[in-house]
Structure formats: structure tokens, C-alpha cells
Design a protein around this motif. Sequence first.
Motif, PDB file in Angstrom:
ATOM      1  N   LEU A 133      -1.658  -8.232   0.798  1.00  0.00           N
ATOM      2  CA  LEU A 133      -2.526  -9.337   0.826  1.00  0.00           C
ATOM      3  C   LEU A 133      -3.806  -8.967   0.119  1.00  0.00           C
ATOM      4  O   LEU A 133      -4.375  -9.813  -0.755  1.00  0.00           O
ATOM      5  N   ALA A 134      -4.414  -8.093   0.616  1.00  0.00           N
ATOM      6  CA  ALA A 134      -5.713  -7.531   0.171  1.00  0.00           C
ATOM      7  C   ALA A 134      -5.885  -6.202   0.968  1.00  0.00           C
ATOM      8  O   ALA A 134      -5.421  -5.707   1.804  1.00  0.00           O
TER       9      ALA A 134
ATOM     10  N   TYR B  94     -10.357  -6.115  -2.012  1.00  0.00           N
ATOM     11  CA  TYR B  94      -9.806  -5.929  -3.223  1.00  0.00           C
ATOM     12  C   TYR B  94      -8.467  -6.858  -3.232  1.00  0.00           C
ATOM     13  O   TYR B  94      -7.492  -6.662  -2.262  1.00  0.00           O
ATOM     14  N   ILE B  95      -8.418  -7.946  -3.851  1.00  0.00           N
ATOM     15  CA  ILE B  95      -7.540  -9.046  -3.879  1.00  0.00           C
ATOM     16  C   ILE B  95      -6.579  -9.059  -5.120  1.00  0.00           C
ATOM     17  O   ILE B  95      -7.043  -9.334  -6.197  1.00  0.00           O
ATOM     18  N   PRO B  96      -5.224  -8.976  -4.960  1.00  0.00           N
ATOM     19  CA  PRO B  96      -4.560  -9.086  -6.240  1.00  0.00           C
ATOM     20  C   PRO B  96      -4.451 -10.512  -6.659  1.00  0.00           C
ATOM     21  O   PRO B  96      -4.602 -11.267  -5.845  1.00  0.00           O
ATOM     22  N   SER B  97      -4.701 -10.645  -7.917  1.00  0.00           N
ATOM     23  CA  SER B  97      -4.266 -11.872  -8.542  1.00  0.00           C
ATOM     24  C   SER B  97      -3.486 -12.755  -8.018  1.00  0.00           C
ATOM     25  O   SER B  97      -2.115 -12.135  -7.530  1.00  0.00           O
TER      26      SER B  97
ATOM     27  N   ASP C  76      -6.554 -17.756  -2.877  1.00  0.00           N
ATOM     28  CA  ASP C  76      -6.389 -18.788  -1.807  1.00  0.00           C
ATOM     29  C   ASP C  76      -5.990 -18.241  -0.322  1.00  0.00           C
ATOM     30  O   ASP C  76      -6.581 -18.664   0.384  1.00  0.00           O
ATOM     31  N   LEU C  77      -4.985 -17.406  -0.420  1.00  0.00           N
ATOM     32  CA  LEU C  77      -4.617 -16.832   0.763  1.00  0.00           C
ATOM     33  C   LEU C  77      -5.545 -16.157   1.674  1.00  0.00           C
ATOM     34  O   LEU C  77      -5.736 -16.427   2.864  1.00  0.00           O
TER      35      LEU C  77
END
Length: 82
Positions: free
Chosen positions: A34-35, A50-53, A57-58
Motif C-alpha cells: 500500500l505504502a 512512498y505511495i505506488p501509483s 486514494d486508498l
Amino acid sequence: MLSTYEMHMTNWKIQIDPRQVHYLKFILEGYDNLATMSTIDRRQGIVELYIPSGNEDLVRELLVSIKTEIGLKTEYRSQESK
């Protein structure tokens, strides 16, 4: 060289209650991919997510749902890494 996973990330810096840094890290680790989180300033409670593309929103929904628990104070949006 950056992996494909690292190339498509969004970075957010947020400020939370410093006593809740470990709690937020624990929550994020419970959601695979998720991050990830790094602590920037533990005393001030500033962390970087650090959030994957595609997961933005999640992560936003998660932060809103635990906002009071973690004492979310400030959100600083960083640019997307490409």
C-alpha cells in the motif's frame, strides 16, 4: 538504476503526533504494497510516505479513517516520481 516499482511513486510528507509514528508504520506494514514510510523528524512527527501509483486514494482513505488516532496535523504533498 530505479526499479519500475520505484519509478512510479508519489511521496507525501505528513505531520502526526510523534507518539503515533510507530503505530502508523505498523498499520501501513499490515497492508502489503500500500505504502512505505520513512521518519523524517521523530520529535516533530514528520514522516514521508512512498505511495505506488494507483494507491493514493486508498492511502488518503486510510489516513482520514485514522486521522484522530494518529493526530494528523499537516499534510505536505510532494511531487510524483517518474
